[in-house]
Design an enzyme around this catalytic site. Structure first.
Site, PDB file in Angstrom:
ATOM      1  N   ASN A   1      -6.933 -16.349   4.005  1.00 25.78           N
ATOM      2  CA  ASN A   1      -6.378 -15.908   2.723  1.00 25.78           C
ATOM      3  C   ASN A   1      -4.864 -16.087   2.745  1.00 25.78           C
ATOM      4  O   ASN A   1      -4.303 -16.500   3.757  1.00 25.78           O
ATOM      5  CB  ASN A   1      -6.782 -14.460   2.422  1.00 25.78           C
ATOM      6  CG  ASN A   1      -6.256 -13.495   3.461  1.00 25.78           C
ATOM      7  OD1 ASN A   1      -5.051 -13.302   3.582  1.00 25.78           O
ATOM      8  ND2 ASN A   1      -7.156 -12.912   4.250  1.00 25.78           N
TER       9      ASN A   1
ATOM     10  N   ASP B   1     -13.265 -10.003   4.333  1.00 26.65           N
ATOM     11  CA  ASP B   1     -14.436  -9.121   4.244  1.00 26.65           C
ATOM     12  C   ASP B   1     -15.665  -9.764   4.874  1.00 26.65           C
ATOM     13  O   ASP B   1     -16.561  -9.073   5.338  1.00 26.65           O
ATOM     14  CB  ASP B   1     -14.718  -8.781   2.769  1.00 26.65           C
ATOM     15  CG  ASP B   1     -13.656  -7.845   2.210  1.00 26.65           C
ATOM     16  OD1 ASP B   1     -13.193  -6.981   2.985  1.00 26.65           O
ATOM     17  OD2 ASP B   1     -13.272  -7.995   1.032  1.00 26.65           O
TER      18      ASP B   1
ATOM     19  N   PRO C   1     -16.557  -5.910  10.132  1.00 27.55           N
ATOM     20  CA  PRO C   1     -16.410  -4.454  10.230  1.00 27.55           C
ATOM     21  C   PRO C   1     -15.219  -3.993   9.405  1.00 27.55           C
ATOM     22  O   PRO C   1     -14.246  -4.736   9.249  1.00 27.55           O
ATOM     23  CB  PRO C   1     -16.148  -4.226  11.726  1.00 27.55           C
ATOM     24  CG  PRO C   1     -15.671  -5.536  12.251  1.00 27.55           C
ATOM     25  CD  PRO C   1     -16.285  -6.600  11.396  1.00 27.55           C
ATOM     26  N   ASP C   2     -15.296  -2.777   8.873  1.00 26.65           N
ATOM     27  CA  ASP C   2     -14.163  -2.209   8.141  1.00 26.65           C
ATOM     28  C   ASP C   2     -13.299  -1.455   9.154  1.00 26.65           C
ATOM     29  O   ASP C   2     -13.700  -0.415   9.682  1.00 26.65           O
ATOM     30  CB  ASP C   2     -14.658  -1.279   7.034  1.00 26.65           C
ATOM     31  CG  ASP C   2     -13.527  -0.880   6.107  1.00 26.65           C
ATOM     32  OD1 ASP C   2     -12.443  -0.500   6.619  1.00 26.65           O
ATOM     33  OD2 ASP C   2     -13.701  -0.962   4.881  1.00 26.65           O
ATOM     34  N   ILE C   3     -12.139  -2.007   9.438  1.00 27.79           N
ATOM     35  CA  ILE C   3     -11.285  -1.452  10.492  1.00 27.79           C
ATOM     36  C   ILE C   3     -10.840  -0.037  10.129  1.00 27.79           C
ATOM     37  O   ILE C   3     -10.941   0.894  10.923  1.00 27.79           O
ATOM     38  CB  ILE C   3     -10.056  -2.368  10.737  1.00 27.79           C
ATOM     39  CG1 ILE C   3     -10.528  -3.800  11.021  1.00 27.79           C
ATOM     40  CG2 ILE C   3      -9.208  -1.842  11.886  1.00 27.79           C
ATOM     41  CD1 ILE C   3      -9.433  -4.838  11.083  1.00 27.79           C
TER      42      ILE C   3
ATOM     43  N   PHE D   1      -3.519  -0.362   2.401  1.00 24.71           N
ATOM     44  CA  PHE D   1      -2.887  -1.146   1.339  1.00 24.71           C
ATOM     45  C   PHE D   1      -3.976  -1.616   0.393  1.00 24.71           C
ATOM     46  O   PHE D   1      -5.095  -1.915   0.823  1.00 24.71           O
ATOM     47  CB  PHE D   1      -2.164  -2.362   1.923  1.00 24.71           C
ATOM     48  CG  PHE D   1      -0.747  -2.066   2.296  1.00 24.71           C
ATOM     49  CD1 PHE D   1       0.305  -2.480   1.491  1.00 24.71           C
ATOM     50  CD2 PHE D   1      -0.462  -1.345   3.439  1.00 24.71           C
ATOM     51  CE1 PHE D   1       1.622  -2.182   1.826  1.00 24.71           C
ATOM     52  CE2 PHE D   1       0.850  -1.044   3.790  1.00 24.71           C
ATOM     53  CZ  PHE D   1       1.890  -1.476   2.987  1.00 24.71           C
TER      54      PHE D   1
ATOM     55  N   LYS E   1     -10.362   3.482  -3.525  1.00 23.62           N
ATOM     56  CA  LYS E   1     -10.310   3.059  -2.121  1.00 23.62           C
ATOM     57  C   LYS E   1      -9.815   4.192  -1.224  1.00 23.62           C
ATOM     58  O   LYS E   1     -10.313   4.388  -0.125  1.00 23.62           O
ATOM     59  CB  LYS E   1      -9.345   1.868  -2.008  1.00 23.62           C
ATOM     60  CG  LYS E   1      -9.798   0.825  -1.055  1.00 23.62           C
ATOM     61  CD  LYS E   1      -9.009  -0.452  -1.230  1.00 23.62           C
ATOM     62  CE  LYS E   1      -9.682  -1.410  -2.190  1.00 23.62           C
ATOM     63  NZ  LYS E   1      -8.948  -2.654  -2.345  1.00 23.62           N
TER      64      LYS E   1
ATOM     65  N   LYS F   1     -12.388   5.296   1.607  1.00 21.55           N
ATOM     66  CA  LYS F   1     -12.024   5.025   3.016  1.00 21.55           C
ATOM     67  C   LYS F   1     -11.423   6.244   3.694  1.00 21.55           C
ATOM     68  O   LYS F   1     -10.947   6.147   4.810  1.00 21.55           O
ATOM     69  CB  LYS F   1     -11.050   3.851   3.076  1.00 21.55           C
ATOM     70  CG  LYS F   1     -11.632   2.559   2.509  1.00 21.55           C
ATOM     71  CD  LYS F   1     -10.943   1.344   3.081  1.00 21.55           C
ATOM     72  CE  LYS F   1     -11.591   0.069   2.568  1.00 21.55           C
ATOM     73  NZ  LYS F   1     -11.295  -1.080   3.390  1.00 21.55           N
TER      74      LYS F   1
HETATM   75  O1  C5P Z   1      -9.632  -5.630   1.329  1.00 19.93           O
HETATM   76  P1  C5P Z   1      -9.372  -4.288   0.718  1.00 19.93           P
HETATM   77  O2  C5P Z   1      -8.545  -4.333  -0.519  1.00 19.93           O
HETATM   78  O3  C5P Z   1     -10.576  -3.423   0.625  1.00 19.93           O
HETATM   79  O4  C5P Z   1      -8.407  -3.582   1.811  1.00 19.93           O
HETATM   80  C1  C5P Z   1      -7.991  -2.242   1.648  1.00 19.93           C
HETATM   81  C2  C5P Z   1      -7.488  -1.722   2.938  1.00 19.93           C
HETATM   82  O5  C5P Z   1      -8.529  -1.765   3.915  1.00 19.93           O
HETATM   83  C3  C5P Z   1      -6.336  -2.510   3.549  1.00 19.93           C
HETATM   84  O6  C5P Z   1      -5.450  -1.545   4.109  1.00 19.93           O
HETATM   85  C4  C5P Z   1      -6.994  -3.355   4.624  1.00 19.93           C
HETATM   86  O7  C5P Z   1      -6.098  -3.623   5.689  1.00 19.93           O
HETATM   87  C5  C5P Z   1      -8.146  -2.478   5.063  1.00 19.93           C
HETATM   88  N1  C5P Z   1      -9.332  -3.218   5.516  1.00 19.93           N
HETATM   89  C6  C5P Z   1      -9.825  -2.972   6.787  1.00 19.93           C
HETATM   90  N2  C5P Z   1     -10.942  -3.632   7.223  1.00 19.93           N
HETATM   91  C7  C5P Z   1     -11.577  -4.500   6.415  1.00 19.93           C
HETATM   92  C8  C5P Z   1     -11.099  -4.740   5.111  1.00 19.93           C
HETATM   93  C9  C5P Z   1      -9.953  -4.096   4.692  1.00 19.93           C
HETATM   94  O8  C5P Z   1      -9.254  -2.163   7.515  1.00 19.93           O
HETATM   95  N3  C5P Z   1     -12.639  -5.112   6.863  1.00 19.93           N
END
Ligand code: C5P
Length: 410
Positions: free
Chosen positions: A212, A281, A308-310, A326, A340, A344
């Site tokens: 990206n 994603d 995975p969602d970090i 962010f 969000k 989250k």
């Molecule tokens: O991509 P998105 O807009 O959902 O990202 C929102 C937040 O989640 C950002 O801070 C991004 O760094 C974090 N994120 C993450 N792991 C992912 C996707 C996004 O930690 N797989």
């Protein structure tokens, strides 16, 4: 304008030879506005770029150029000047000057003052990007850093010589803020901050990937601001072309899964995690071992699986750090960001509009900081400035959290 801490400070400003030598003229004014008393020392080469008279007029004091000026030595000897200074700021600091002070040379007035003074020395390097990147320059800086010399910048961007890259002198306001911050115990002293930045690349085959347009600039600016505020900073960086900010420990990664592993390894011991990376994603379900070939005229389907969602995984840690996410959106910024924040389980979300020339790949940005009980709009400014404001708010929230934890424990 940051003036705290500089009122009444006696700042010796060193100007060395380079095309950026005209810029500290404005710096002298800004330091004066912040309440500092400024004396200027120029190297002989600096005087080829800009006249000492300019600095004399702006600082209200004669400019010193040489060790061998009998009149000036009679008025205030160089040892007296070295004792007078409470801070020595050299801006711009040329590659040659950095090399000379790194090796303890004292072959002109400015280097002699740096050796002879007990005041902290700060340098704001400015040079051609190739000179900056040269291992000799980097080794000199590393040496200076170990001796406690503060290094302000440089910034990246277009250079006078036509090159683009790292090596631009910081702007006068940024230098004043950096000097003001260095004199004080940092807002984040003793805190450990993990920051993720940049894009992730998800390999399709040995030559192709899904990526990206994140430049990483916002996350790198946050890392620089956190380090300036005295934090121990670990920056987990996706593939970007940015220099590591001073005083920051960097871990380079490529994919979302690598970023996930690197962040989780550091997050347990962290006070804050700032997720400024644009994490992919999805990734291809399988990475082809060889370059995928065209088959006839037909299209192709790439099967993707979720990364995975970090942030979610850091949020699930038993002792989670303060979480800052962010949200880069192209529409409905605030509503999406709020959703969000809740989904989250974040403490703070920094929302901004991207696309149409905003956000990604730009120097400037505008952020809306949203928490469960507050919303703050930071107007458009450089990413460095926004990062500094974000770090101030993070420090406040950390303080509130520590106070709350103390109350609960009592
Ligand atoms: O991509 P998105 O807009 O959902 O990202 C929102 C937040 O989640 C950002 O801070 C991004 O760094 C974090 N994120 C993450 N792991 C992912 C996707 C996004 O930690 N797989």
């Amino acid at each position: 304008m940051v003036s705290t801490g500089l009122a009444g400070r006696r700042v010796l400003l060193g100007v060395t030879g380079g095309i950026a030598a005209y810029k500290p003229a404005e710096l002298v004014r800004r330091l004066g506005e912040a309440g500092a008393e400024v004396r200027v020392v120029m190297t002989e080469n600096a005087a080829r770029f800009v006249t000492p008279l300019t600095f004399q007029a702006l600082s209200g004091h004669p400019v010193r150029l040489s060790l061998w000026d009998e009149g000036a030595e009679a008025a205030m000897g160089h040892i007296e000047l070295a004792r007078w200074a409470q801070d020595i700021l050299v801006a711009p600091a040329s590659a040659d000057f950095l090399a000379r002070i790194a090796h303890g040379l004292a072959d002109d007035l400015l280097t002699t003052l740096c050796l002879a003074s007990a005041a902290p020395v700060y340098v704001a390097p400015a040079m051609n990007q190739q000179m900056w990147a040269n291992p000799a320059t980097q080794a000199n800086l590393a040496l200076l850093r170990t001796r406690g010399v503060g290094i302000f910048g440089p910034a990246a961007g277009a250079q006078a010589c036509g090159d683009v890259g790292s090596g631009r002198l910081l702007e006068p306001d940024e230098l004043v803020a950096a000097l003001a911050a260095s004199g004080q115990p940092g807002l984040l002293s003793g805190r450990r901050v993990v920051i993720s930045a940049g894009p992730t690349y998800e390999d399709i085959d040995p030559v192709r990937f899904l990526g990206n347009r994140s430049s990483g600039r916002m996350g790198f600016a946050v890392a620089a601001a956190a380090a300036e505020a005295g934090a121990q900073v670990i920056l987990v960086a996706g593939p970007v072309h940015l220099p590591t900010p001073a005083g920051v420990q960097r871990v380079d990664v490529r994919s979302a899964r690598q970023m996930h592993a690197a962040v989780l390894a550091e997050a347990t011991a962290a006070d804050v995690y700032v997720a400024a990376a644009a994490v992919g994603d999805f990734r291809p379900l399988e990475v082809a071992a060889h370059k995928i070939k065209k088959r006839g005229d037909g299209g192709m389907t790439l099967e993707l699986t979720q990364n995975p969602d970090i942030l979610a995984d850091v949020a699930a840690l038993p002792q989670r750090p303060l979480l800052v996410g962010f949200a880069a959106e192209t529409e409905n910024v605030e509503a999406y960001a709020r959703a969000k924040l809740e989904r989250k389980r974040l403490d703070l979300i920094a929302a901004n509009q991207v696309g149409g020339g905003l956000g990604f790949e730009t120097e400037d940005n505008c952020l809306t900081l949203i928490s469960a009980d507050d919303i703050t709009c930071l107007p458009t400014a450089s990413k460095r400035e926004l990062a500094r404001q974000l770090i101030e708010i993070v420090a406040q929230r950390l303080e509130q959290r520590s106070a709350h934890n103390r109350d609960v424990a009592a």
